[in-house]
Write an enzyme that holds these catalytic residues in place. Sequence first.
Site, PDB file in Angstrom:
ATOM      1  CG  HIS A 130     -16.235  10.936 -15.803  1.00 25.17           C
ATOM      2  ND1 HIS A 130     -17.568  10.995 -16.135  1.00 25.17           N
ATOM      3  CD2 HIS A 130     -15.862  12.219 -15.568  1.00 25.17           C
ATOM      4  CE1 HIS A 130     -17.981  12.261 -16.111  1.00 25.17           C
ATOM      5  NE2 HIS A 130     -16.959  13.018 -15.766  1.00 25.17           N
ATOM      6  CG  ASP A 207     -13.987   7.823 -20.765  1.00 20.65           C
ATOM      7  OD1 ASP A 207     -13.665   8.755 -21.530  1.00 20.65           O
ATOM      8  OD2 ASP A 207     -14.545   8.003 -19.660  1.00 20.65           O
ATOM      9  CD  GLN A 210      -9.922  14.458 -18.824  1.00 18.09           C
ATOM     10  OE1 GLN A 210      -8.992  15.175 -19.190  1.00 18.09           O
ATOM     11  NE2 GLN A 210     -11.074  14.948 -18.399  1.00 18.09           N
ATOM     12  CE  LYS A 233     -14.262  15.916 -20.641  1.00 15.39           C
ATOM     13  NZ  LYS A 233     -14.342  16.727 -19.423  1.00 15.39           N
ATOM     14  CB  CYS A 371     -17.818  12.995 -12.494  1.00  7.98           C
ATOM     15  SG  CYS A 371     -18.783  14.472 -12.722  1.00  7.98           S
TER      16      CYS A 371
HETATM   17  C1  LIG Z   1     -12.681  10.493 -18.124  1.00  9.93           C
HETATM   18  C2  LIG Z   1     -13.947  11.182 -18.550  1.00  9.93           C
HETATM   19  N1  LIG Z   1     -14.932  10.461 -19.103  1.00  9.93           N
HETATM   20  C3  LIG Z   1     -16.069  11.039 -19.521  1.00  9.93           C
HETATM   21  C4  LIG Z   1     -16.295  12.374 -19.374  1.00  9.93           C
HETATM   22  C5  LIG Z   1     -17.578  12.967 -19.837  1.00  9.93           C
HETATM   23  O1  LIG Z   1     -17.374  13.805 -20.912  1.00  9.93           O
HETATM   24  P1  LIG Z   1     -18.550  14.693 -21.497  1.00  9.93           P
HETATM   25  O2  LIG Z   1     -19.113  15.440 -20.333  1.00  9.93           O
HETATM   26  O3  LIG Z   1     -17.875  15.588 -22.476  1.00  9.93           O
HETATM   27  O4  LIG Z   1     -19.537  13.782 -22.111  1.00  9.93           O
HETATM   28  C6  LIG Z   1     -15.304  13.171 -18.787  1.00  9.93           C
HETATM   29  C7  LIG Z   1     -15.521  14.615 -18.583  1.00  9.93           C
HETATM   30  O5  LIG Z   1     -15.423  15.159 -17.527  1.00  9.93           O
HETATM   31  C8  LIG Z   1     -14.105  12.550 -18.366  1.00  9.93           C
HETATM   32  O6  LIG Z   1     -13.137  13.269 -17.799  1.00  9.93           O
END
Ligand SMILES: Cc1ncc(COP(=O)(O)O)c(C=O)c1O
Lengths: 413, 143
Positions: A130, A207, A210, A233, A371
Amino acid sequence: MNTIAVNKSFDVATVRKDFPILNVEVHGNPLVYFDNAATTQKPQQVIDTLNDYYRRYNSNVHRGVHYLSQVATDAYEEARLKVSKLLNASSSAEIIFTRGTTESINLIAFSFGEVFIHEGDEIIISTIEHHSNIVPWQLLCQRKKAVLKVIPVLDNGVLDLEAYRGLFSEHTKLVAVGHISNALGTVNPIAEMIATAHAHQVPVLIDGAQGLPHGKVDVQSLDCDFYCFSGHKMYGPTGIGGFYGRMSLLEQMPPYQSGGEMIQDVSFACTTFNEVPYKFEAGTPNIADAIGLATAIEYLEKVGWDAIAKYEQELLRYATEKLTLEGGITIIGTAPDKASLISFLIDGVHPLDAGTIIDHFGIAIRTGNHCAQPLMDRFGITGTIRASFAFYNTFEEIDRLMAAIRKVKQMFL
Amino acid sequence: MTIAEKEEQIINEFRFFDDWMDKYNYIIDLGKSLPMIDEKLKTDSNLIKGCQSRVWLNADFDGNVITFTGDSDAVITKGIANLLVRALSGHTPDEILNAELSFVDKIGLKEHLSPTRSNGLVSMIKQMKLYALAYKTKASLKS
Ligand SMILES: Cc1ncc(COP(=O)(O)O)c(C=O)c1O
């Protein structure tokens, strides 16, 4: 048509009652919410906790000697403990609250980077990250004249582990990879990847945005160094999340932001910082939402992590089979180990066109690059349609999605 | 026909659809049937970037009126782009700058022009107005 055997062991009707938003109508249809990878819905229990906090014990934490401040502080620290148990951290001080995964990664990129990354050092990430797990590292590399190395991905959406092992050098200082891909659903073999990195004495950031929504994580048995997550999430409120950090690293890292809460002593000559975790939590924290997150975790434990994982996998299998049987659909990401989300294309239809029509049937799906633009480039596409399932979704809802897809084909092809 | 009259005409065409699906079928037809732009003009400099659907826009000025052509890789976006081109193309920079384009709202497609939609249409309108402003400035410098 209904040739697919469906296990109805999970009592989805009961859990659905806990999520008031599932009764909403969209464009005249009952909502089908398949955008759970973006954010999940909140059970009534979480909504009640927030309400209760503001009605009965809203107060600033760690400061007041007065009664309410003590109640709020206890609840806030209880929430930290709850998260630390969920992650099996060895101490709750290893849990830092932030606004979410993005802020966690930025904090670590800054604070860890300040001490441990120097000119010529290398950081390994992957193609399927992401943007939140790409850009902070790019900026760090620019600041420090360090180098970003990228693990390639195979055609089925699985990381190329052989290439990964080949990326290490004596300059490698950190690996930052996702637990589960938000764009493909691939579950990365993080235990194995961490072991590889540790064999080179390289710490690993996961990270987990998910990851945590789909199951408990044991940071001790994984032996990971950082694990980042977002509360929204995993059925908790927005604006709260955090990360686990290995204490020996946290102690060496300088603060990220500064101000109240994070200091021990301030004079104009010298300021001494508070201890971990407070050193990293400058200012009044997001008290209410941290407590709400604890309720979300309690709720998930009550529903049962195993039951959730099993049912979500059934939804995934059902949707995958339906989409495959339908024909004219290309699934992007066919890793053997996947979380309950499917990225796909309706052949000959732009994802945005499909999404627009599907939305009119009251079905919330996501279209676009999720993203993860480098990943889309890798597959030579600009975006996909993504349906991501939570344990409150049903097989009937997947049937409704299939009907909408058939309509899309009729309209565009 | 003035821009306002063209907008009125479009609103009338959409009056007959009482079902959202009929409306979208019409837009899809518009998006599919009409050749909108010379393939040679689908250049990077004519591409409006940063959106889920890609939108190309080309403008030609003959000293009096601007002719627009455009395209998109998404059919619904292209259909709506088509309506925007139909409304604004062939008009003077001043007329274009003053156009309200309220027809989009009136035919129930406002959500497609929300900045968060990221289909490129908001940027396309902005770009059309920018062209009008640029040509107007250029023309006034000449005279
Ligand atoms: C794999 C991953 N990393 C990071 C993020 C970013 O999360 P947040 O927007 O809650 O900071 C997301 C959210 O879409 C994600 O799916």
